[in-house]
Design a protein around this motif. Structure first.
Motif, mmCIF file in Angstrom:
data_model
loop_
_atom_site.group_PDB
_atom_site.id
_atom_site.type_symbol
_atom_site.label_atom_id
_atom_site.label_comp_id
_atom_site.label_asym_id
_atom_site.label_seq_id
_atom_site.Cartn_x
_atom_site.Cartn_y
_atom_site.Cartn_z
ATOM 1 N N ARG A 204 13.639 41.442 44.583
ATOM 2 C CA ARG A 204 12.506 40.632 44.123
ATOM 3 C C ARG A 204 12.011 39.696 45.229
ATOM 4 N N VAL A 205 10.767 39.281 45.067
ATOM 5 C CA VAL A 205 10.156 38.264 45.917
ATOM 6 C C VAL A 205 10.126 36.979 45.111
ATOM 7 N N THR A 206 10.490 35.854 45.737
ATOM 8 C CA THR A 206 10.421 34.571 45.049
ATOM 9 C C THR A 206 9.340 33.698 45.681
ATOM 10 N N VAL A 207 8.808 32.792 44.874
ATOM 11 C CA VAL A 207 7.839 31.811 45.362
ATOM 12 C C VAL A 207 8.223 30.451 44.788
ATOM 13 N N HIS A 208 8.611 29.535 45.662
ATOM 14 C CA HIS A 208 8.939 28.173 45.237
ATOM 15 C C HIS A 208 7.672 27.343 45.381
ATOM 16 N N VAL A 209 7.243 26.679 44.306
ATOM 17 C CA VAL A 209 6.007 25.894 44.341
ATOM 18 C C VAL A 209 6.251 24.491 43.804
ATOM 19 N N ASP A 210 5.529 23.536 44.362
ATOM 20 C CA ASP A 210 5.525 22.188 43.804
ATOM 21 C C ASP A 210 4.622 22.186 42.575
ATOM 22 N N ALA A 211 5.033 21.458 41.554
ATOM 23 C CA ALA A 211 4.275 21.429 40.301
ATOM 24 C C ALA A 211 3.916 20.004 39.920
ATOM 25 N N HIS A 212 2.705 19.838 39.398
ATOM 26 C CA HIS A 212 2.244 18.557 38.873
ATOM 27 C C HIS A 212 1.794 18.841 37.441
ATOM 28 N N VAL A 213 2.432 18.185 36.467
ATOM 29 C CA VAL A 213 2.176 18.477 35.059
ATOM 30 C C VAL A 213 1.648 17.238 34.355
ATOM 31 N N GLU A 214 0.541 17.435 33.646
ATOM 32 C CA GLU A 214 -0.026 16.377 32.816
ATOM 33 C C GLU A 214 -0.101 16.887 31.384
ATOM 34 N N SER A 215 0.143 15.973 30.419
ATOM 35 C CA SER A 215 0.117 16.366 29.013
ATOM 36 C C SER A 215 -0.011 15.128 28.146
ATOM 37 N N PRO A 216 -0.655 15.274 26.983
ATOM 38 C CA PRO A 216 -0.694 14.153 26.036
ATOM 39 C C PRO A 216 0.708 13.748 25.566
ATOM 40 N N PHE A 217 1.676 14.668 25.691
ATOM 41 C CA PHE A 217 3.046 14.370 25.281
ATOM 42 C C PHE A 217 3.773 13.473 26.276
ATOM 43 N N LEU A 218 3.238 13.377 27.495
ATOM 44 C CA LEU A 218 3.902 12.615 28.553
ATOM 45 C C LEU A 218 3.171 11.303 28.793
ATOM 46 N N GLN A 219 3.916 10.223 28.943
ATOM 47 C CA GLN A 219 3.294 8.922 29.177
ATOM 48 C C GLN A 219 2.597 8.881 30.533
ATOM 49 N N GLN A 220 3.119 9.647 31.480
ATOM 50 C CA GLN A 220 2.493 9.720 32.796
ATOM 51 C C GLN A 220 2.720 11.119 33.380
ATOM 52 N N PRO A 221 1.895 11.533 34.336
ATOM 53 C CA PRO A 221 2.076 12.853 34.949
ATOM 54 C C PRO A 221 3.457 12.991 35.571
ATOM 55 N N VAL A 222 3.951 14.212 35.612
ATOM 56 C CA VAL A 222 5.287 14.496 36.130
ATOM 57 C C VAL A 222 5.187 15.467 37.299
ATOM 58 N N ASP A 223 5.921 15.169 38.358
ATOM 59 C CA ASP A 223 6.015 16.080 39.494
ATOM 60 C C ASP A 223 7.358 16.799 39.445
ATOM 61 N N GLY A 224 7.343 18.056 39.806
ATOM 62 C CA GLY A 224 8.564 18.848 39.818
ATOM 63 C C GLY A 224 8.363 20.087 40.663
#
Length: 197
Positions: free
Chosen positions: A86-106
């Protein structure tokens, strides 16, 4: 691009050289075997760096899933997993949601198998999936949903994406058509076998 010549193609190359010599032209076997001579090798190999360049064209990527999660993916790093094929791709993620008090980076680790798409003459990513999600803080409570959002985004965005497209002259020689066969993932590149159609 690295390549090798199969014994059958060596014989064909010898016949071509003999025909040229019979026509009154002086040519050595070495000249016939030159990279500038339009023969078909028995495989093509492209590097991890070439795959990285191809995948990087898809970034940055932003996708809203079910109007609940806004996922932005950046900074792809391609990896090759020969043991898993398999080929893998590691990516930085920025997630926003009404469920979260503030955006989350992961970060997400995506994984995909490879397949040849005959209609496009391309090696493509197929059935990508999320292998691992890294998030912190309050977002951990929603890790399963974030992972599902990432998986959906990856499937819609990367499935069928071409990482290498063959030119017509790479798959034809002396009136014979060839096509990619077995795709092998190596530690430093991807090897695609070339077989007669």
């Amino acid at each position: 691009m690295a390549y090798a010549v199969a014994p059958r193609r060596r014989r064909l190359l010898g016949f071509v050289c003999a025909a040229v010599a019979g026509a009154g032209l002086t040519v050595s076997l070495g000249a016939c075997a030159s990279p500038t001579f339009p023969f078909i090798p028995d495989h093509y190999t492209f590097s991890r760096a070439q795959v990285q360049t191809a995948v990087a064209r898809k970034f940055p990527y932003r996708h809203t899933v079910s109007q609940l999660f806004d996922v932005a993916l950046t900074n792809p790093v391609v990896g090759l997993e020969p043991d898993q094929d398999r080929v893998t791709v590691h990516v930085d993620a920025h997630v926003e949601s009404p469920f979260l008090q503030q955006p989350v980076d992961g970060a997400f680790l995506l994984s995909s198998r490879l397949e040849y798409d005959d209609a496009r003459h391309a090696v493509v990513l197929r059935s990508p999936s999320v292998e691992h999600v890294e998030v912190g803080g309050e977002a951990r409570a929603y890790q399963q949903q974030i992972e599902a959002a990432g998986a959906l985004a990856a499937a819609q965005w990367l499935d069928g994406y071409p990482i290498y497209t063959f030119k017509p002259d790479q798959l034809q020689f002396a009136g014979v058509n060839f096509e990619p066969g077995t795709i092998t993932i190596l530690t430093n590149g991807i090897r695609v076998q070339i077989v007669e159609k």
